[in-house]
Write a protein that holds these residues in place. Structure first.
Motif, PDB file in Angstrom:
ATOM      1  N   ASP A  63      -0.714  -0.179  -9.205  1.00  0.00           N
ATOM      2  CA  ASP A  63      -2.099  -0.621  -9.286  1.00  0.00           C
ATOM      3  C   ASP A  63      -2.948   0.290  -8.413  1.00  0.00           C
ATOM      4  N   ASP A  64      -4.170  -0.118  -8.087  1.00  0.00           N
ATOM      5  CA  ASP A  64      -5.087   0.751  -7.359  1.00  0.00           C
ATOM      6  C   ASP A  64      -4.650   1.008  -5.920  1.00  0.00           C
ATOM      7  N   ASP A  65      -3.938   0.045  -5.311  1.00  0.00           N
ATOM      8  CA  ASP A  65      -3.574   0.175  -3.907  1.00  0.00           C
ATOM      9  C   ASP A  65      -2.189   0.786  -3.705  1.00  0.00           C
ATOM     10  N   ILE A  66      -1.316   0.581  -4.672  1.00  0.00           N
ATOM     11  CA  ILE A  66       0.050   1.088  -4.541  1.00  0.00           C
ATOM     12  C   ILE A  66       0.451   1.749  -5.857  1.00  0.00           C
ATOM     13  N   GLU A  67       0.978   2.925  -5.767  1.00  0.00           N
ATOM     14  CA  GLU A  67       1.253   3.679  -6.982  1.00  0.00           C
ATOM     15  C   GLU A  67       2.585   4.391  -6.863  1.00  0.00           C
ATOM     16  N   ILE A  68       3.365   4.349  -7.943  1.00  0.00           N
ATOM     17  CA  ILE A  68       4.619   5.080  -7.983  1.00  0.00           C
ATOM     18  C   ILE A  68       4.311   6.536  -8.302  1.00  0.00           C
ATOM     19  N   ARG A  69       4.537   7.414  -7.339  1.00  0.00           N
ATOM     20  CA  ARG A  69       4.256   8.840  -7.531  1.00  0.00           C
ATOM     21  C   ARG A  69       5.326   9.495  -8.389  1.00  0.00           C
ATOM     22  N   LYS A  70       6.568   9.019  -8.223  1.00  0.00           N
ATOM     23  CA  LYS A  70       7.659   9.611  -8.983  1.00  0.00           C
ATOM     24  C   LYS A  70       8.827   8.643  -9.021  1.00  0.00           C
ATOM     25  N   VAL A  71       9.468   8.544 -10.179  1.00  0.00           N
ATOM     26  CA  VAL A  71      10.775   7.916 -10.242  1.00  0.00           C
ATOM     27  C   VAL A  71      11.782   9.049 -10.352  1.00  0.00           C
ATOM     28  N   PHE A  72      12.836   8.996  -9.554  1.00  0.00           N
ATOM     29  CA  PHE A  72      13.749  10.134  -9.492  1.00  0.00           C
ATOM     30  C   PHE A  72      15.183   9.648  -9.357  1.00  0.00           C
TER      31      PHE A  72
ATOM     32  N   SER B 237     -11.808  16.398 -16.065  1.00  0.00           N
ATOM     33  CA  SER B 237     -10.520  16.822 -15.524  1.00  0.00           C
ATOM     34  C   SER B 237     -10.119  15.948 -14.336  1.00  0.00           C
ATOM     35  N   LYS B 238      -8.799  15.785 -14.172  1.00  0.00           N
ATOM     36  CA  LYS B 238      -8.277  14.950 -13.102  1.00  0.00           C
ATOM     37  C   LYS B 238      -7.395  15.769 -12.169  1.00  0.00           C
ATOM     38  N   LYS B 239      -7.428  15.422 -10.904  1.00  0.00           N
ATOM     39  CA  LYS B 239      -6.495  16.003  -9.951  1.00  0.00           C
ATOM     40  C   LYS B 239      -5.087  15.516 -10.280  1.00  0.00           C
ATOM     41  N   PHE B 240      -4.096  16.248  -9.832  1.00  0.00           N
ATOM     42  CA  PHE B 240      -2.700  15.906 -10.116  1.00  0.00           C
ATOM     43  C   PHE B 240      -2.389  14.469  -9.696  1.00  0.00           C
ATOM     44  N   GLU B 241      -2.874  14.065  -8.530  1.00  0.00           N
ATOM     45  CA  GLU B 241      -2.581  12.739  -8.005  1.00  0.00           C
ATOM     46  C   GLU B 241      -3.191  11.631  -8.853  1.00  0.00           C
ATOM     47  N   GLN B 242      -4.191  11.956  -9.663  1.00  0.00           N
ATOM     48  CA  GLN B 242      -4.861  10.961 -10.500  1.00  0.00           C
ATOM     49  C   GLN B 242      -4.212  10.813 -11.873  1.00  0.00           C
TER      50      GLN B 242
ATOM     51  N   ARG C  63       0.844  -1.193   0.000  1.00  0.00           N
ATOM     52  CA  ARG C  63       0.000   0.000   0.000  1.00  0.00           C
ATOM     53  C   ARG C  63       0.881   1.245   0.000  1.00  0.00           C
ATOM     54  N   GLY C  64       0.259   2.374  -0.352  1.00  0.00           N
ATOM     55  CA  GLY C  64       0.953   3.648  -0.227  1.00  0.00           C
ATOM     56  C   GLY C  64       1.393   4.238  -1.552  1.00  0.00           C
ATOM     57  N   ASN C  65       1.881   5.466  -1.471  1.00  0.00           N
ATOM     58  CA  ASN C  65       2.442   6.168  -2.622  1.00  0.00           C
ATOM     59  C   ASN C  65       3.964   6.065  -2.560  1.00  0.00           C
ATOM     60  N   ILE C  66       4.571   5.695  -3.670  1.00  0.00           N
ATOM     61  CA  ILE C  66       5.989   5.361  -3.675  1.00  0.00           C
ATOM     62  C   ILE C  66       6.790   6.381  -4.485  1.00  0.00           C
ATOM     63  N   TYR C  67       7.898   6.825  -3.906  1.00  0.00           N
ATOM     64  CA  TYR C  67       8.888   7.623  -4.616  1.00  0.00           C
ATOM     65  C   TYR C  67      10.090   6.707  -4.814  1.00  0.00           C
TER      66      TYR C  67
ATOM     67  N   ASN D 288      12.930  17.043   1.347  1.00  0.00           N
ATOM     68  CA  ASN D 288      12.233  17.961   0.448  1.00  0.00           C
ATOM     69  C   ASN D 288      12.832  17.972  -0.955  1.00  0.00           C
ATOM     70  N   VAL D 289      14.151  17.745  -1.046  1.00  0.00           N
ATOM     71  CA  VAL D 289      14.793  17.743  -2.357  1.00  0.00           C
ATOM     72  C   VAL D 289      14.643  16.387  -3.038  1.00  0.00           C
ATOM     73  N   ILE D 290      14.798  15.311  -2.265  1.00  0.00           N
ATOM     74  CA  ILE D 290      14.703  13.979  -2.859  1.00  0.00           C
ATOM     75  C   ILE D 290      13.281  13.701  -3.338  1.00  0.00           C
ATOM     76  N   ILE D 291      12.307  13.943  -2.472  1.00  0.00           N
ATOM     77  CA  ILE D 291      10.917  13.738  -2.863  1.00  0.00           C
ATOM     78  C   ILE D 291      10.409  14.951  -3.646  1.00  0.00           C
ATOM     79  N   ASP D 292      10.973  16.121  -3.324  1.00  0.00           N
ATOM     80  CA  ASP D 292      10.680  17.349  -4.060  1.00  0.00           C
ATOM     81  C   ASP D 292       9.210  17.747  -3.951  1.00  0.00           C
ATOM     82  N   ILE D 293       8.781  17.969  -2.724  1.00  0.00           N
ATOM     83  CA  ILE D 293       7.394  18.331  -2.463  1.00  0.00           C
ATOM     84  C   ILE D 293       7.035  19.653  -3.140  1.00  0.00           C
TER      85      ILE D 293
END
Length: 418
Positions: free
Chosen positions: A37-46, A259-264, A16-20, A229-234
């Motif tokens: 997938d629906d339960d776990i999502e990669i928010r950013k590859v960095f 329209s979709k929210k950024f997270e979507q 579960r969760g949002n993954i960086y 803050n730099v690694i995840i870059d909020i």
């Protein structure tokens, strides 16, 4: 971790969760972007080097000392190094191209390896591709040749990951430009930025002589580089989300709104918002200030805007729904807006080209894009957008024009987040 296979195994164990997710090589971007997938999502590859390169240009914009609103003026950048850091500096610099005056970004890659190579690649991107050459002048020189020649540069990035080599290259660069200043290299500003994880290159200094200025600084120090803050870059995510929200507000129809929210958004669309936000708060804002100084006070009416924008929602153009609309109307002429919109489309093209996308020739498909094959019908010159707009019954030029009216407000939002 630096081991991408280990990172993937850890990711597979999560439920579960949002993954960086850190990747050591951008070639893997597409592979990880397709995960989730629906339960776990990669928010950013960095990549930490990528974040360092981005922050470098955010703090020191490419056109900070070059007026890219003037015809014929060109930004000239040199990058030394052969590793991932040098590649990320090149990648981010290319994505900041798309200047008001239409000049190509001139990039000199100072690399003994690249200078002798038959093929020039940025990860899997062919830098010799004609589509890339439309927007860039890229040359490859050896270090020996670079330090001996007296050609001017606005910006030099010492992108050596080894601290000893970085120190040597930094001294060589300083000596090069001191010699040039002594030879009459006048009325120029050159930034020399050197990667230094431990900040051991030396304190920032400014050398002024013969009306020329050499600004010497470091980037990527551990005090600012390896922080959450730099690694995840909020901050950039907040700006990108804000940019997406402004687009949604401008284009909301109130009837079947999709329209979709950024997270979507998918990962590519999120990164597209991030790239535009970076361009707005650096390149475009510098150009806005320069143009506003030339123009003085300008008042553009709603009727004027409708002359260059066809889309209307309940009698109001999407542009008029933008926050900051009134401010921009007082700073730019219609000619300025037209040129900025053309530059914005070039930037959008470059964003996709640097990620391996190509123009899709088939205009009979239901959608303008085929993501799996990385094809998009809108990767064309500005004038050709009319044909694409006609085929899909949507004025795609309006999106580029509308983006210009976010410059002032998004930059002010950026400053409030610092």
């Amino acid at each position: 971790f630096d081991d991408d296979s280990l990172n993937l195994r850890i990711y597979k164990k999560l439920n579960r969760g949002n993954i960086y997710l850190h990747i050591s090589n951008r070639i893997l971007y597409d592979y990880f972007a397709d995960e989730g997938d629906d339960d776990i999502e990669i928010r950013k590859v960095f990549n930490v080097y990528s974040n360092a390169a981005r922050k470098l240009f955010l703090d020191n914009p490419l056109n900070q000392y070059v007026d890219t609103t003037l015809d014929g003026v060109q930004v000239k950048l040199a990058i030394t190094g052969d590793g991932i850091l040098a590649k990320e500096v090149l990648f981010h610099a290319m994505n900041l191209n798309g200047f008001y005056n239409g000049s190509k970004l001139h990039i000199t890659l100072v690399s003994d390896i690249m200078a002798t190579a038959e093929n020039h690649l940025l990860y899997t991107l062919d830098l010799d591709n004609p589509e890339i050459k439309k927007y860039f002048e890229i040359e490859y020189v050896s270090k020996d040749s670079f330090y001996k020649d007296d050609r001017p540069y606005n910006y030099v990035v010492v992108a050596e990951e080894d601290p000893n080599q970085a120190l040597i290259d930094n001294v060589m660069c300083e000596n090069k430009f001191k010699r040039m200043i002594g030879l009459g290299y006048a009325n120029k500003t050159t930034v020399i930025a050197t990667y230094s994880l431990d900040g051991n290159i030396g304190k920032e200094q400014v050398v002024i002589y013969n009306n020329s200025e050499m600004i010497i600084k470091t980037f990527g120090s551990s005090q600012t580089h390896f922080t959450e803050n730099v690694i995840i870059d909020i901050k950039i995510d907040e700006l990108a989300s804000y940019n997406n929200d402004m687009y949604n507000i401008a284009h909301a129809s109130g009837n079947g709104d999709k329209s979709k929210k950024f997270e979507q958004l998918n990962l590519l669309s999120q990164d597209s918002n991030r790239a535009l936000a970076d361009h707005i708060v650096t390149v475009k804002y510098n150009e806005l200030l320069s143009l506003s100084k030339i123009n003085g006070k300008v008042e553009i009416t709603k009727d004027d805007i409708r002359k260059i924008c066809d889309a209307k929602v309940d009698g109001v153009t999407p542009i008029e729904k933008n926050k900051g609309y009134e401010e921009v109307c007082k700073m730019l002429t219609l000619e300025n807006i037209d040129k900025l919109a053309r530059a914005e489309h070039r930037r959008w093209n470059i964003f996709h080209l640097t990620r391996g996308w190509h123009r899709r020739l088939d205009l009979l498909a239901k959608s303008t894009k085929t993501p799996k094959l990385k094809l998009h019908a809108c990767i064309v010159e500005w004038e050709e957008l009319d044909q694409i707009s006609s085929a899909y019954n949507y004025n795609y030029k309006d999106d580029d024009i509308e983006a210009i009216f976010r410059i002032h407000h998004l930059h002010e939002n950026h400053k409030s987040n610092i």
